[in-house]
Design a protein around this motif. Structure first.
Motif, PDB file in Angstrom:
ATOM      1  N   GLY A  33       1.090  -1.510  -0.118  1.00 18.48           N
ATOM      2  CA  GLY A  33       0.001   0.039   0.234  1.00 18.48           C
ATOM      3  C   GLY A  33       0.751   1.530  -0.186  1.00 18.48           C
ATOM      4  N   ASN A  34       2.159   1.337  -0.105  1.00 18.33           N
ATOM      5  CA  ASN A  34       3.269   2.574  -0.685  1.00 18.33           C
ATOM      6  C   ASN A  34       3.005   2.720  -2.115  1.00 18.33           C
ATOM      7  N   ASN A  35       2.687   3.377  -2.683  1.00 17.18           N
ATOM      8  CA  ASN A  35       2.040   3.526  -3.440  1.00 17.18           C
ATOM      9  C   ASN A  35       3.724   5.163  -4.256  1.00 17.18           C
ATOM     10  N   GLN A  36       3.363   5.346  -3.101  1.00 18.81           N
ATOM     11  CA  GLN A  36       4.399   6.507  -3.543  1.00 18.81           C
ATOM     12  C   GLN A  36       6.300   5.773  -3.239  1.00 18.81           C
ATOM     13  N   VAL A  37       6.257   5.192  -2.722  1.00 17.21           N
ATOM     14  CA  VAL A  37       7.765   4.354  -2.905  1.00 17.21           C
ATOM     15  C   VAL A  37       7.492   3.736  -3.916  1.00 17.21           C
ATOM     16  N   ALA A  38       6.510   2.813  -4.540  1.00 18.86           N
ATOM     17  CA  ALA A  38       6.270   1.665  -5.643  1.00 18.86           C
ATOM     18  C   ALA A  38       7.182   3.155  -6.420  1.00 18.86           C
ATOM     19  N   GLU A  39       6.303   3.934  -6.830  1.00 23.21           N
ATOM     20  CA  GLU A  39       6.350   4.980  -7.951  1.00 23.21           C
ATOM     21  C   GLU A  39       7.246   5.951  -8.316  1.00 23.21           C
ATOM     22  N   GLU A  40       8.140   6.145  -7.484  1.00 22.16           N
ATOM     23  CA  GLU A  40       9.222   6.626  -7.655  1.00 22.16           C
ATOM     24  C   GLU A  40      10.548   5.841  -7.947  1.00 22.16           C
ATOM     25  N   ILE A  41      10.143   4.734  -7.418  1.00 26.87           N
ATOM     26  CA  ILE A  41      11.190   3.441  -7.867  1.00 26.87           C
ATOM     27  C   ILE A  41      11.064   3.121  -8.877  1.00 26.87           C
ATOM     28  N   LEU A  42       9.638   3.117  -9.524  1.00 27.89           N
ATOM     29  CA  LEU A  42       9.497   2.929 -10.882  1.00 27.89           C
ATOM     30  C   LEU A  42       9.906   3.681 -11.918  1.00 27.89           C
ATOM     31  N   LYS A  43       9.679   5.302 -11.306  1.00 26.15           N
ATOM     32  CA  LYS A  43      10.271   6.428 -12.088  1.00 26.15           C
ATOM     33  C   LYS A  43      11.586   6.304 -13.134  1.00 26.15           C
ATOM     34  N   SER A  44      12.496   5.402 -11.103  1.00 23.57           N
ATOM     35  CA  SER A  44      13.532   5.725 -11.279  1.00 23.57           C
ATOM     36  C   SER A  44      14.042   4.779 -12.000  1.00 23.57           C
ATOM     37  N   CYS A  45      13.660   3.417 -12.712  1.00 24.42           N
ATOM     38  CA  CYS A  45      13.773   2.774 -13.361  1.00 24.42           C
ATOM     39  C   CYS A  45      13.828   3.065 -15.077  1.00 24.42           C
TER      40      CYS A  45
END
Length: 200
Positions: free
Chosen positions: A161-173
């Motif tokens: 449920g931590n979409n903020q961390v998930a999105e930050e890492i996806l953006k970096s990839c």
């Protein structure tokens, strides 16, 4: 650490005799999967119970020996027994990502990892803190972001449920692949430049 060179015999033995957080977490999940597979295949209850007990024992050991309370994350490794088995004051993204993905800790530990694992401009650094000695200039584990490794934390964050961390890492990839025109093994955590092994 700098003294644990990968080119000399004794330090290689020290590496082999250490207990890596990520390896133990992967092995714990393997034991868990063996128990689940046993149920699906209709194996004897005693065999399933044995896999479950091994899983719980290893999970307990990981939490007792590798959890760094002051950092709110799992340590990268425990030094060899002959050195007194001290725990390294070092964390890594793959051990903590797998811990979140596979439910190694309780809910409080899971959320602590997601809140405390450091993010830099170009992603989740492979290790933290960075080496400051002879190997500081090398960009590999030190000063690197490994998209393949930070992906574990991304998946674990999304599943918890931590979409903020998930999105930050996806953006970096995505950014690393776009800037390098390939999926690089390592991204320089300070510049965003891709280095080492294309087409990962």
């Amino acid at each position: 650490p700098d003294w644990m060179s990968e080119t000399k015999e004794n330090p290689i033995i020290n590496i082999a005799e250490s207990k890596a957080g990520n390896a133990n977490i992967i092995f714990a999940q393997t034991l868990n999967l063996m128990a689940q597979a046993g149920r699906i295949l209709g194996k004897d209850e005693a065999e399933i119970a044995d896999w479950e007990a091994r899983y719980e024992d290893l999970k307990t050991a990981i939490n007792e020996r590798l959890w760094l309370e002051d950092r709110g994350m799992y340590a990268s490794w425990e030094y060899p027994e002959y050195m007194g088995s001290p725990v390294a004051d070092k964390v890594d993204v793959i051990a903590n990502g797998y811990a979140v993905m596979f439910g190694i800790g309780d809910e409080e530990q899971t959320q602590s990892i997601l809140e405390n694992y450091p993010l830099v401009v170009y992603g989740a650094p492979t290790v933290w803190p960075q080496k400051t000695g002879a190997q500081f200039s090398a960009i590999y584990h030190n000063r690197g972001v490994w998209p393949g490794w930070e992906g574990t934390l991304m998946i674990g964050a999304k599943e918890n449920g931590n979409n903020q961390v998930a999105e930050e890492i996806l953006k970096s990839c995505v950014r690393g692949a776009a800037m390098s025109l390939s999926n690089m093994e390592v991204i320089n955590y300070a510049t965003g430049e891709g280095c080492h092994s294309t087409q990962q």
